[in-house]
Scaffold this motif. Sequence first.
Motif, PDB file in Angstrom:
ATOM      1  N   SER A 112      29.835  51.942  35.534  1.00 40.53           N
ATOM      2  CA  SER A 112      30.984  51.277  36.153  1.00 40.53           C
ATOM      3  C   SER A 112      30.830  49.762  36.159  1.00 40.53           C
ATOM      4  CB  SER A 112      31.184  51.787  37.582  1.00 40.53           C
ATOM      5  OG  SER A 112      30.029  51.564  38.371  1.00 40.53           O
ATOM      6  N   ASP A 113      29.585  49.279  36.096  1.00 39.89           N
ATOM      7  CA  ASP A 113      29.361  47.828  36.020  1.00 39.89           C
ATOM      8  C   ASP A 113      29.835  47.264  34.687  1.00 39.89           C
ATOM      9  OD1 ASP A 113      28.147  47.843  38.525  1.00 39.89           O
ATOM     10  OD2 ASP A 113      26.169  48.239  37.680  1.00 39.89           O
ATOM     11  N   ILE A 114      30.017  48.132  33.690  1.00 38.32           N
ATOM     12  CA  ILE A 114      30.433  47.704  32.362  1.00 38.32           C
ATOM     13  C   ILE A 114      31.915  47.953  32.127  1.00 38.32           C
ATOM     14  CG2 ILE A 114      30.168  48.149  29.885  1.00 38.32           C
ATOM     15  CD1 ILE A 114      27.242  48.678  30.367  1.00 38.32           C
ATOM     16  N   ILE A 115      32.353  49.200  32.341  1.00 40.29           N
ATOM     17  CA  ILE A 115      33.735  49.532  31.983  1.00 40.29           C
ATOM     18  C   ILE A 115      34.714  49.282  33.123  1.00 40.29           C
ATOM     19  CG2 ILE A 115      32.936  51.252  30.334  1.00 40.29           C
ATOM     20  CD1 ILE A 115      33.808  53.422  32.299  1.00 40.29           C
ATOM     21  N   GLY A 116      34.234  49.256  34.371  1.00 43.88           N
ATOM     22  CA  GLY A 116      35.111  49.056  35.519  1.00 43.88           C
ATOM     23  C   GLY A 116      35.210  50.303  36.369  1.00 43.88           C
ATOM     24  N   THR A 117      35.939  50.196  37.462  1.00 48.33           N
ATOM     25  CA  THR A 117      36.053  51.322  38.389  1.00 48.33           C
ATOM     26  C   THR A 117      37.291  51.140  39.254  1.00 48.33           C
ATOM     27  OG1 THR A 117      34.856  52.599  40.065  1.00 48.33           O
ATOM     28  CG2 THR A 117      34.713  50.200  40.210  1.00 48.33           C
ATOM     29  N   GLN A 118      37.538  52.110  40.105  1.00 50.00           N
ATOM     30  CA  GLN A 118      38.612  51.994  41.080  1.00 50.00           C
ATOM     31  C   GLN A 118      38.016  51.626  42.434  1.00 50.00           C
ATOM     32  OE1 GLN A 118      41.037  55.650  40.930  1.00 50.00           O
ATOM     33  NE2 GLN A 118      42.610  54.385  39.995  1.00 50.00           N
ATOM     34  N   ILE A 119      38.656  50.692  43.104  1.00 50.81           N
ATOM     35  CA  ILE A 119      38.200  50.271  44.419  1.00 50.81           C
ATOM     36  C   ILE A 119      39.326  50.466  45.428  1.00 50.81           C
ATOM     37  CG2 ILE A 119      36.523  48.623  43.495  1.00 50.81           C
ATOM     38  CD1 ILE A 119      38.520  46.400  44.075  1.00 50.81           C
ATOM     39  N   TYR A 120      38.918  50.728  46.648  1.00 49.68           N
ATOM     40  CA  TYR A 120      39.914  50.960  47.717  1.00 49.68           C
ATOM     41  C   TYR A 120      40.364  49.626  48.291  1.00 49.68           C
ATOM     42  CZ  TYR A 120      42.005  52.504  52.078  1.00 49.68           C
ATOM     43  OH  TYR A 120      42.877  52.710  53.138  1.00 49.68           O
ATOM     44  N   GLU A 121      41.675  49.455  48.372  1.00 48.94           N
ATOM     45  CA  GLU A 121      42.259  48.239  48.934  1.00 48.94           C
ATOM     46  C   GLU A 121      42.900  48.585  50.273  1.00 48.94           C
ATOM     47  OE1 GLU A 121      45.801  46.015  47.213  1.00 48.94           O
ATOM     48  OE2 GLU A 121      44.102  44.863  46.421  1.00 48.94           O
ATOM     49  N   ALA A 122      42.261  48.114  51.340  1.00 48.15           N
ATOM     50  CA  ALA A 122      42.709  48.484  52.679  1.00 48.15           C
ATOM     51  C   ALA A 122      44.104  47.957  52.982  1.00 48.15           C
ATOM     52  CB  ALA A 122      41.716  47.958  53.714  1.00 48.15           C
ATOM     53  N   ALA A 123      44.465  46.800  52.441  1.00 47.20           N
ATOM     54  CA  ALA A 123      45.771  46.210  52.752  1.00 47.20           C
ATOM     55  C   ALA A 123      46.918  47.097  52.298  1.00 47.20           C
ATOM     56  CB  ALA A 123      45.878  44.833  52.110  1.00 47.20           C
ATOM     57  N   THR A 124      46.742  47.774  51.174  1.00 47.29           N
ATOM     58  CA  THR A 124      47.814  48.630  50.645  1.00 47.29           C
ATOM     59  C   THR A 124      47.513  50.107  50.821  1.00 47.29           C
ATOM     60  OG1 THR A 124      46.804  48.591  48.449  1.00 47.29           O
ATOM     61  CG2 THR A 124      48.435  46.881  48.951  1.00 47.29           C
ATOM     62  N   ASN A 125      46.333  50.422  51.397  1.00 46.17           N
ATOM     63  CA  ASN A 125      45.926  51.808  51.596  1.00 46.17           C
ATOM     64  C   ASN A 125      45.994  52.595  50.290  1.00 46.17           C
ATOM     65  OD1 ASN A 125      44.978  54.009  53.094  1.00 46.17           O
ATOM     66  ND2 ASN A 125      47.064  54.756  53.507  1.00 46.17           N
ATOM     67  N   SER A 126      45.465  51.984  49.212  1.00 46.64           N
ATOM     68  CA  SER A 126      45.504  52.632  47.895  1.00 46.64           C
ATOM     69  C   SER A 126      44.319  52.158  47.065  1.00 46.64           C
ATOM     70  CB  SER A 126      46.804  52.293  47.173  1.00 46.64           C
ATOM     71  OG  SER A 126      46.895  50.900  46.943  1.00 46.64           O
TER      72      SER A 126
END
Length: 333
Positions: free
Chosen positions: A88-102
């Motif tokens: 994931s440090d290379i290709i990327g990942t999904q992170i949780y964004e608390a402001a949008t709850n998504s």
Amino acid sequence: MTSAGMQLGQRDLAEAQRVVNAVASSFAAKVVGQGHLRESMLVALLAGGHLLIESVPGLAKTTAARVVAESIDGEFRRIQCTPDLLPSDIIGTQIYEAATNSFVTQLGPVHANIVLLDEINRSSAKTQSAMLEAMEERQTTIAGVQYPMPRPFLVIATQNPVDQEGTYPLSEAQTDRFMLKELVSYPSVDDEVEVIARMDAGVFDPDRPAPPVVGVADIRRAQEVTRAVHMAPDLVRYASTLVSVTRHPDEHLPAQLARLVEYGASPRATIAFCRTARAMAVLRGRNHVVPEDIARLAHRVLRHRFILGFQAASERVTPDVIVDAVLRAVPVP
């Protein structure tokens, strides 16, 4: 082809040469010597392939890759490979964004025009495998969604010799995705003296970066010109025959060498020959491939694609020795 069409072709070829000469001049301004490495980088750039560079530490592998990247007005990312690096440090990942709850997708550093994987064989096999899709399909998949790579997309990976401490051998599937493998040797005394002189002159100061000399659109056009270079069918057969010899060494090579080859090169080797030979022709100012283009690239295309047995290491027989024998075994058309 009409005379007007030939004139247009010559203009396109001249423009492609202007682009590569600009990158080559930028390289020569910062990197002392290493003409063979410069040629490999330019060939990989024109052919749209990836380059693997091997040497002991301290021979300017990273500097050379960075200089080429800085000469192009595109996006450049450097990834320092370590044992704790994650896919994931290379290709990327999904992170949780608390402001949008998504969850939002954060693309990794591999999504760039030129990616430098520094000391790739110090990362684990799991992390190395994260690059397979990016290098071959020119995309990554995160949470089921495909993200294409920008164009051009060039991976320049450096590695230390596999017998050094803390290295993990690259898998066959990984090395096969590198179009070329370049070996970098120690500089001469004169070149080393010149390095010190340039350091004293401030050439390598970080606050004096060289401005880009070409844009990504220039590189894309040069790649299109490269694909249009003529390669005669008998030269395609010559390249394919060279690859075939590595698969059937008993039929073509001396017995003392044939017994050392366990597995031959894959069809990617023939594809690499055809694409890089066209790029070599562009570097030489020609609109057609000649046999010397293929022979000049043979070591760089083949040395990492066939597998030698343990006996080869014990007898200190390198892949380049086998490639020399392959070239002698196949008549030049």
